[in-house]
Design an enzyme around this catalytic site. Structure first.
Site, short mmCIF file in Angstrom:
data_model
loop_
_atom_site.label_atom_id
_atom_site.label_comp_id
_atom_site.label_asym_id
_atom_site.label_seq_id
_atom_site.Cartn_x
_atom_site.Cartn_y
_atom_site.Cartn_z
N SER A 92 -6.89 8.36 -1.98
CA SER A 92 -5.74 7.49 -1.77
C SER A 92 -4.59 8.15 -1.02
O SER A 92 -3.72 7.46 -0.49
CB SER A 92 -5.24 6.96 -3.11
OG SER A 92 -4.95 8.03 -3.97
N HIS A 112 -9.85 2.11 -3.83
CA HIS A 112 -9.31 1.82 -2.50
C HIS A 112 -10.40 1.41 -1.51
O HIS A 112 -10.12 1.26 -0.32
CB HIS A 112 -8.55 3.03 -1.94
CG HIS A 112 -7.19 3.21 -2.54
ND1 HIS A 112 -6.08 2.52 -2.09
CD2 HIS A 112 -6.77 3.97 -3.57
CE1 HIS A 112 -5.03 2.87 -2.81
NE2 HIS A 112 -5.41 3.75 -3.72
N LYS A 117 -5.65 -3.79 -6.51
CA LYS A 117 -5.38 -3.41 -5.12
C LYS A 117 -5.81 -4.56 -4.21
O LYS A 117 -5.12 -5.56 -4.14
CB LYS A 117 -6.03 -2.07 -4.82
CG LYS A 117 -5.21 -0.98 -5.53
CD LYS A 117 -5.74 0.40 -5.48
CE LYS A 117 -4.77 1.33 -6.23
NZ LYS A 117 -5.43 2.42 -6.91
C1 LIG Z 1 -5.11 3.03 -8.16
C2 LIG Z 1 -6.26 3.80 -8.64
C3 LIG Z 1 -6.68 3.71 -9.96
C4 LIG Z 1 -5.91 2.93 -10.99
O1 LIG Z 1 -6.13 1.57 -10.88
P1 LIG Z 1 -5.19 0.59 -11.71
O2 LIG Z 1 -5.97 -0.66 -11.81
O3 LIG Z 1 -3.92 0.44 -10.95
O4 LIG Z 1 -4.99 1.23 -13.04
C5 LIG Z 1 -7.81 4.41 -10.34
N1 LIG Z 1 -8.48 5.16 -9.47
C6 LIG Z 1 -8.12 5.29 -8.19
C7 LIG Z 1 -8.91 6.14 -7.25
C8 LIG Z 1 -6.98 4.61 -7.72
O5 LIG Z 1 -6.60 4.75 -6.46
#
Ligand SMILES: *Cc1c(COP(=O)(O)O)cnc(C)c1O
Length: 402
Positions: A190, A218, A249
């Site tokens: 990310s 992502h 996301k």
């Molecule tokens: C954003 C993210 C998460 C967390 O996801 P949420 O649903 O916001 O808790 C977990 N793993 C990765 C790689 C992320 O980028």
């Protein structure tokens, strides 16, 4: 007596004031901005209109009218709260419907919903490995993977970022000393926007008898056919044991899930602690996610627009002479390296009406500070052109480009 207690409490808390002061002094204190508008190309942030290059709203679904309507209807039919954990009285037909629809979308045997992607990692990793087992984990994996690994009590062996050769030598050295092993990686990283070399990792996992787990937070809605994620991107369907996903996301709502073999999902229903001990997703969120999956299944219009925007923006940034690091996804880091310069650049962009976050230590190593631009299908050419003009102006002003 009372007096003594008060004095003690004052002393108890003094360390927090001290720690906060230290954060401020080192420029590491996080200032949280407030948004007062729906998610879109423009945001109202701290009272001003700014172009939004911060959100994970890859496909614009966070404020999509179809999702909003689905959420409203679910509220009217089922109320606002689940009122229980899934294993007691919290499992709604809607949850099962979403699990089925996500399984169809991801082309896996089964899925299981969690309250967030973070919870999905915390629940899944300790259910798969424990004391006496080993986890081989990419050194840049997400915080929720790191915490999930720690909770499991398995031995954590970090391998160099996206480096199958480095991983191989660690497997040769350590694998035989442990009972079970889990190989775990982010799909898309990310902060850098690069992707895991999944075919090589899967081959190593087979050779050294490891379970495989990919966190595709992502990658979903972004990579692979119609946004099915990194496993589809590489044509590895059926070869990765567990995928963790988020609904917050590209899907635009909130929630998480695990996708994989039916046997693993059945085991998680018995063992994953956030599933067992924290209340279910709300009816509104669940219904909105169902609408998001159908939109993705209908056609790839949003995913292609996201990529069209990504290619355009990155090409223009490179033509301007900016360093975008290793990114191959809509995550576009402008590598500035220096912490002070990065803070200053981001601040100047904000003053000029561009909202893009500065990312510095401890989120990335010292000396690797950057500004992260997130592209989305909500952006039109005019939004990107306006941003590029301002980014170029600030870049010249701060002598990053000429
Ligand atoms: C954003 C993210 C998460 C967390 O996801 P949420 O649903 O916001 O808790 C977990 N793993 C990765 C790689 C992320 O980028």
């Amino acid at each position: 007596m009372t007096c003594r207690v008060e004095v003690a409490m004052g002393n108890n808390m003094a360390w927090i004031e001290e720690a906060l002061r230290e954060l401020r002094e080192k420029n590491l204190y996080t200032t949280i901005r407030t948004v007062a508008s729906p998610q879109g190309p423009w945001l109202e942030v701290d009272g001003r209109q700014v172009l939004n290059f911060c959100s994970n709203n890859y496909l614009g679904l966070a404020s999509d009218a179809r999702l909003v309507r689905a959420a409203q209807e679910a509220c009217e039919r089922f109320g606002v709260g689940p009122a229980a954990v899934r294993t007691i009285a919290g499992t709604l037909a809607l949850h099962l419907e979403l699990e089925t629809s996500l399984a169809r979308f991801k082309e896996v045997e089964a899925t299981l919903l969690f309250q967030s992607g973070f919870c999905a990692n915390l629940g899944t990793i300790p259910a798969l490995v424990g004391a006496g087992d080993a986890i081989f984990s990419d050194e840049l994996n997400h915080a929720s993977i790191i915490d999930g690994c720690r909770l499991s009590r398995a031995e954590i062996i970090r391998y160099p970022h996206n480096d199958p050769a480095g991983l191989r030598s660690l497997l040769e050295e350590h694998r035989a000393h442990y009972r079970r092993a889990l190989l775990i990686t982010d799909g898309v990283f990310s902060m850098d926007g690069d992707i895991a070399p999944l075919p090589e990792l899967v081959a190593l996992a087979e050779e050294f008898d490891c379970m495989t787990m990919v966190d595709d937070a992502h990658g979903e809605g972004v990579l692979g056919r119609d946004g099915r994620g990194i496993v589809h991107h590489f044509g590895l369907q059926g070869k990765v044991d567990v995928e963790v996903g988020t609904l917050s996301k590209a899907f635009g709502v909130v929630g998480g899930y695990v996708a994989g073999k039916a046997l693993i999902i059945e085991w998680l229903r018995q063992r994953a602690r956030p599933f067992l001990f924290s209340s279910a997703m709300t009816p509104a969120d669940t219904a909105a996610c169902l609408a998001a999956v159908s939109i993705l299944e209908e056609n790839d219009a949003l995913v292609s627009k996201l990529w069209k925007n990504t290619y355009y923006f990155k090409d223009q940034m490179q033509l301007l002479g900016f360093d975008l690091g290793q990114s191959v996804t809509p995550i576009t880091p402008l590598m500035l390296k220096d912490e002070m310069l990065t803070q200053r650049f981001s601040q100047r962009l904000f003053e000029e009406g561009i909202f893009a976050t500065a990312i510095a230590y401890p989120t990335v190593p010292l000396g690797k500070a950057r500004i992260r631009f997130m592209l989305s299908a909500v952006h039109e050419r005019e939004h990107m052109d306006e941003a590029l003009t301002i980014i170029a102006r600030v870049g010249r002003e701060l002598e990053v480009i000429r």
